[in-house]
Design an enzyme around this catalytic site. Sequence first.
Site, short mmCIF file in Angstrom:
data_model
loop_
_atom_site.label_atom_id
_atom_site.label_comp_id
_atom_site.label_asym_id
_atom_site.label_seq_id
_atom_site.Cartn_x
_atom_site.Cartn_y
_atom_site.Cartn_z
N ARG A 62 0.82 -1.22 0.00
CA ARG A 62 0.00 0.00 0.00
C ARG A 62 0.86 1.27 0.00
NH1 ARG A 62 -3.64 2.42 4.50
NH2 ARG A 62 -5.19 3.61 3.30
N HIS A 66 0.36 4.50 -2.45
CA HIS A 66 0.13 5.87 -1.96
C HIS A 66 1.28 6.81 -2.31
CE1 HIS A 66 -3.37 5.24 1.10
NE2 HIS A 66 -3.54 4.52 0.02
N SER A 76 7.96 10.41 -1.85
CA SER A 76 7.47 11.59 -1.11
C SER A 76 6.71 11.20 0.15
CB SER A 76 6.61 12.47 -2.01
OG SER A 76 5.55 11.72 -2.57
N ASN A 94 -3.83 8.78 4.77
CA ASN A 94 -2.62 8.17 5.34
C ASN A 94 -2.57 8.21 6.86
OD1 ASN A 94 -1.60 7.66 2.77
ND2 ASN A 94 -0.45 9.59 2.68
N HIS A 194 -6.25 -5.74 -2.58
CA HIS A 194 -7.05 -5.94 -1.37
C HIS A 194 -7.29 -7.43 -1.09
CE1 HIS A 194 -8.77 -1.54 -1.30
NE2 HIS A 194 -7.47 -1.61 -1.10
N ASP A 240 -10.23 -9.27 2.57
CA ASP A 240 -10.94 -10.43 2.02
C ASP A 240 -10.83 -11.56 3.02
OD1 ASP A 240 -8.65 -11.98 1.67
OD2 ASP A 240 -8.75 -12.03 -0.52
#
Length: 322
Positions: A62, A66, A76, A94, A194, A240
Amino acid sequence: MFSLSSNFFVVFTMILASFAPLMAQLNPNYYEKLCPQALPTIKTVVERAIAREPRMGASLLRLHFHDCFVNGCDGSILLDDTPTFIGEKTATPNNNSVRGFDVIDQIKAAVDKACHGNIVSCADILAVAAHDSVVALGGRSYKVQVGRRDALTASRTAANQNIPSPLSNFNSLLSNFQSHGLSLKDLILLSGAHTIGFARCLTFRSRIYNETKAIDASFASAVRTRCPPVGGDNNLSPLDSSAKIFDTVYFKNLVQKKGLLHSDQQLFKGDGSQADELVKYYSKNGGDFWTDFGVSMLRMGNLSPLTGTNGEIRKNCRKVNS
Ligand code: HEM
Ligand SMILES: *[C@@H]1O[C@H](CO)[C@@H](O)[C@H](O)[C@H]1NC(C)=O
Ligand SMILES: *[C@@H]1O[C@H](CO)[C@@H](O)[C@H](O)[C@H]1NC(C)=O
């Protein structure tokens, strides 16, 4: 004497060469000469972290997402806020949510040691750690591209604007991905991330209490036991029903109206749309999911990387070099 064709060849080569700096120069072999130990070292630290806590694989995957969706894959997201600098860590999607920064620090220390210096960018560490996490949890390897450099700045505003919300409807998810040059297929495949990891109650509460038509009733009542109508905002539920394994269960769950987030279920509404068909296809074709996920990850990993003399190789992933 120059023949017409060799003249043409020379000019053609010059044109190509003059464009080279404009093309993203990521490639899978970037560290082969600079530091052959770089990628194996990252893998070792990632595997160790996942052995300690399987969820860390999801958290690292993740982080790369992001990072890439906010002004490109430039590290960044790793910059800490300071009294004079506001970064992305405290942006709404975040704050109290993204994690894994300590593992990134461990990786950075390990590669600096293995490479005898500051060679590997933090942005590349994110991309490689995401790949290694997918593989460690049962996904398939792809030739992760490297050669990124690190941003000198970050933007909380851009993070708030660019990272999709779990309350988004289908059209807004698709236009968000398209604004990053990604397709419907990329949206479906990358959302397949996910298949691992967890979400906090506050990100899916309205779905499990209020979307009675679009959610499987027994699934909703099971999730409600861990996510009360009020309070328990940070209680976790798996995204899930096999959250530690990179499999097709996420897509199978969507077909059964057992998506956890509103945004997840938007990808399968049972209306026979192209999105529905893709979800159904990947729910049944694990081999294609693994392969095509890698292709989409490479497309996401190529979002506006800094190369050449842009940016820097950060010494500490949490702050710009002084
Ligand atoms: C399509 C739009 C997307 C939305 C709206 C979305 C939203 C979310 C939300 C709300 C969470 C739970 C966060 C929390 O409760 O703190 C989450 C977790 C997660 N997301 Fe997404 N996401 C999207 C796409 C992606 C993509 C493209 C990837 C990676 C390629 C990804 C990887 C993950 C992972 C692995 C987790 C679990 C993290 C963990 O357990 O630490 N997501 N996402
Ligand atoms: C981030 O979360 C902390 C802890 O919950 C909170 O105090 C802070 O106000 C949040 N920051 C932003 C920008 O929302
Ligand atoms: C569900 O919808 C009702 C009516 O719109 C609203 O008052 C309530 O806060 C919602 N519940 C949740 C958990 O979002």
